[in-house]
Design a protein around this motif. Structure first.
Motif, mmCIF file in Angstrom:
data_model
loop_
_atom_site.group_PDB
_atom_site.id
_atom_site.type_symbol
_atom_site.label_atom_id
_atom_site.label_comp_id
_atom_site.label_asym_id
_atom_site.label_seq_id
_atom_site.Cartn_x
_atom_site.Cartn_y
_atom_site.Cartn_z
ATOM 1 N N ALA A 49 0.835 -1.207 0.000
ATOM 2 C CA ALA A 49 0.000 0.000 0.000
ATOM 3 C C ALA A 49 0.870 1.257 0.000
ATOM 4 O O ALA A 49 0.558 2.241 -0.688
ATOM 5 C CB ALA A 49 -0.925 -0.015 1.219
ATOM 6 N N ASP A 50 1.962 1.232 0.760
ATOM 7 C CA ASP A 50 2.869 2.383 0.784
ATOM 8 C C ASP A 50 3.508 2.601 -0.579
ATOM 9 O O ASP A 50 3.689 3.745 -1.022
ATOM 10 C CB ASP A 50 3.960 2.172 1.837
ATOM 11 C CG ASP A 50 3.416 2.246 3.249
ATOM 12 O OD1 ASP A 50 2.335 2.832 3.439
ATOM 13 O OD2 ASP A 50 4.069 1.701 4.173
ATOM 14 N N LEU A 51 3.864 1.503 -1.267
ATOM 15 C CA LEU A 51 4.473 1.616 -2.595
ATOM 16 C C LEU A 51 3.499 2.269 -3.575
ATOM 17 O O LEU A 51 3.879 3.177 -4.327
ATOM 18 C CB LEU A 51 4.881 0.232 -3.098
ATOM 19 C CG LEU A 51 5.443 0.174 -4.524
ATOM 20 C CD1 LEU A 51 6.717 0.999 -4.631
ATOM 21 C CD2 LEU A 51 5.704 -1.272 -4.943
ATOM 22 N N VAL A 52 2.253 1.817 -3.566
ATOM 23 C CA VAL A 52 1.251 2.399 -4.464
ATOM 24 C C VAL A 52 1.059 3.882 -4.147
ATOM 25 O O VAL A 52 0.953 4.728 -5.047
ATOM 26 C CB VAL A 52 -0.084 1.640 -4.339
ATOM 27 C CG1 VAL A 52 -1.185 2.349 -5.122
ATOM 28 C CG2 VAL A 52 0.080 0.202 -4.825
ATOM 29 N N LYS A 53 1.043 4.213 -2.856
ATOM 30 C CA LYS A 53 0.868 5.618 -2.456
ATOM 31 C C LYS A 53 2.027 6.475 -2.952
ATOM 32 O O LYS A 53 1.814 7.582 -3.482
ATOM 33 C CB LYS A 53 0.763 5.709 -0.938
ATOM 34 C CG LYS A 53 0.599 7.140 -0.423
ATOM 35 C CD LYS A 53 0.706 7.196 1.086
ATOM 36 C CE LYS A 53 2.148 6.982 1.530
ATOM 37 N NZ LYS A 53 2.322 7.202 2.989
ATOM 38 N N ARG A 81 1.869 7.009 -6.782
ATOM 39 C CA ARG A 81 0.768 7.882 -7.214
ATOM 40 C C ARG A 81 0.894 9.299 -6.667
ATOM 41 O O ARG A 81 0.283 10.230 -7.200
ATOM 42 C CB ARG A 81 -0.563 7.295 -6.765
ATOM 43 C CG ARG A 81 -0.937 5.995 -7.448
ATOM 44 C CD ARG A 81 -2.202 5.463 -6.846
ATOM 45 N NE ARG A 81 -3.249 6.490 -6.899
ATOM 46 C CZ ARG A 81 -4.373 6.374 -7.606
ATOM 47 N NH1 ARG A 81 -4.588 5.285 -8.300
ATOM 48 N NH2 ARG A 81 -5.274 7.317 -7.599
ATOM 49 N N LYS A 82 1.692 9.471 -5.618
ATOM 50 C CA LYS A 82 1.779 10.781 -4.978
ATOM 51 C C LYS A 82 2.511 11.773 -5.879
ATOM 52 O O LYS A 82 3.469 11.421 -6.566
ATOM 53 C CB LYS A 82 2.515 10.651 -3.639
ATOM 54 C CG LYS A 82 2.498 11.908 -2.794
ATOM 55 C CD LYS A 82 3.148 11.647 -1.437
ATOM 56 C CE LYS A 82 3.094 12.886 -0.553
ATOM 57 N NZ LYS A 82 3.714 12.645 0.772
ATOM 58 N N GLU A 83 2.062 13.011 -5.843
ATOM 59 C CA GLU A 83 2.706 14.048 -6.652
ATOM 60 C C GLU A 83 4.138 14.256 -6.189
ATOM 61 O O GLU A 83 4.404 14.440 -5.000
ATOM 62 C CB GLU A 83 1.937 15.365 -6.536
ATOM 63 C CG GLU A 83 2.556 16.497 -7.339
ATOM 64 C CD GLU A 83 1.836 17.816 -7.150
ATOM 65 O OE1 GLU A 83 2.221 18.797 -7.778
ATOM 66 O OE2 GLU A 83 0.866 17.835 -6.346
ATOM 67 N N TYR A 93 12.165 16.446 -0.942
ATOM 68 C CA TYR A 93 11.788 15.330 -1.818
ATOM 69 C C TYR A 93 10.425 14.785 -1.409
ATOM 70 O O TYR A 93 10.046 14.835 -0.234
ATOM 71 C CB TYR A 93 12.827 14.211 -1.735
ATOM 72 C CG TYR A 93 14.086 14.484 -2.518
ATOM 73 C CD1 TYR A 93 14.191 14.090 -3.851
ATOM 74 C CD2 TYR A 93 15.157 15.138 -1.930
ATOM 75 C CE1 TYR A 93 15.345 14.337 -4.574
ATOM 76 C CE2 TYR A 93 16.315 15.396 -2.644
ATOM 77 C CZ TYR A 93 16.410 14.983 -3.975
ATOM 78 O OH TYR A 93 17.537 15.249 -4.689
ATOM 79 N N SER A 94 9.708 14.241 -2.386
ATOM 80 C CA SER A 94 8.419 13.634 -2.116
ATOM 81 C C SER A 94 8.200 12.483 -3.087
ATOM 82 O O SER A 94 8.987 12.274 -4.015
ATOM 83 C CB SER A 94 7.286 14.665 -2.262
ATOM 84 O OG SER A 94 7.164 15.070 -3.618
ATOM 85 N N GLY A 96 11.000 7.932 -1.570
ATOM 86 C CA GLY A 96 11.001 6.503 -1.290
ATOM 87 C C GLY A 96 12.319 5.842 -1.636
ATOM 88 O O GLY A 96 12.754 4.908 -0.944
ATOM 89 N N LEU A 97 12.997 6.307 -2.699
ATOM 90 C CA LEU A 97 14.285 5.724 -3.069
ATOM 91 C C LEU A 97 15.336 5.990 -1.998
ATOM 92 O O LEU A 97 16.173 5.126 -1.707
ATOM 93 C CB LEU A 97 14.746 6.289 -4.413
ATOM 94 C CG LEU A 97 14.042 5.737 -5.652
ATOM 95 C CD1 LEU A 97 14.490 6.499 -6.896
ATOM 96 C CD2 LEU A 97 14.328 4.250 -5.817
#
Length: 255
Positions: free
Chosen positions: A60-64, A67-69, A237-238, A243-244
């Motif tokens: 779920a976190d990966l999908v978020k 998709r997040k701007e 960063y966002s 995430g990376l």
């Protein structure tokens, strides 16, 4: 181990894909485990909504994050700003290419070795990749054109470089005993004697402490230091770029 293996190039490619995916899955559920443990320590549940016991929370976190701007500062240095998280993630994953996971197995008439590559300076390459990863954190903070990010990146570089020195010195005894910088040869030569962890107990302790320090977890959380620096080097960063950076930190912890 035979000098020549019947191991074509496509087997190396498959092994690289397997190692990368196993490492990424380990990173995903390491985050779940950490959040569950911290939740129990703080008298809360932690992830418990996505899937049984919250096991699907990393997905779920990966999908978020995808998709997040993904915004970027107006005055950020474009190429370096975008390249920094990619370099951080790449170097963290590439470090696993020289780590031996086993011997040699015969599968379908082909030899399958338990490592992706075997280079004579594997240990040196491992530390070199870690050093390049430090540059990614430093460049990411500097290219964000933010004072908070710059201060966070400088603190990150100061801490990681300090403990990289300790890590390198702690393994010198193992290199002297094995008379090699190849991780494969170091593992194999331990079969002729005791594990190097026993005579190098002090070095193992230093290696463990320095390794924990590089994970940026309390009490070694100076790079982020949210109470002082907003979020550290990745303040600007966002989305998946952020995430990376998080993935690189966790994978370095696994390494």
């Amino acid at each position: 181990m035979p000098e020549t293996l019947n191991e074509p190039w496509w087997i190396h490619t498959l092994k690289a894909l397997v190692v990368v995916n196993v490492v990424l899955l380990g990173f995903a559920w390491a985050t779940w485990l950490e959040r569950k443990v911290l939740g129990r320590m703080q008298l809360r549940y932690g992830p418990n909504r996505a899937g049984p016991f919250g096991l699907l929370q990393p997905m779920a976190d990966l999908v978020k994050l995808i998709r997040k701007e993904a915004f970027s500062p107006t005055h950020a240095i474009g190429l370096l700003y975008f390249a920094a998280p990619v370099v951080a993630g790449f170097t963290a994953l590439a470090a696993f290419s020289v780590i031996p996971f086993g011997g040699v197995w015969e599968v379908g008439g082909y030899d399958v070795s338990g490592r992706v590559v075997d280079v004579s300076i594997g240990l040196l390459l491992l530390f070199a990749l870690g050093a390049v990863g430090i540059y990614a954190f430093l460049v990411g903070g500097w290219s964000s054109d933010s004072k908070f990010s710059l201060l966070g990146s400088m603190r990150t570089a100061a801490q990681l470089v300090s403990y990289e020195v300790s890590l390198a010195l702690s393994v010198l005894g193992v290199v002297v005993m094995a008379e090699s910088l190849s991780l494969v040869e170091i593992v194999e030569r331990q079969q002729d004697t005791v594990w190097y962890a026993l005579p190098q107990a002090v070095g193992l302790l230093v290696f463990f402490v320095a390794g924990v320090a590089e994970t940026n977890r309390p009490p070694f959380d100076l790079p982020e230091a949210e109470t002082e620096l907003v979020a550290g080097y990745h303040t600007e960063y966002s989305g998946m770029r952020w995430g990376l950076f998080q993935m690189a930190e966790y994978i370095n912890m696994i390494t």
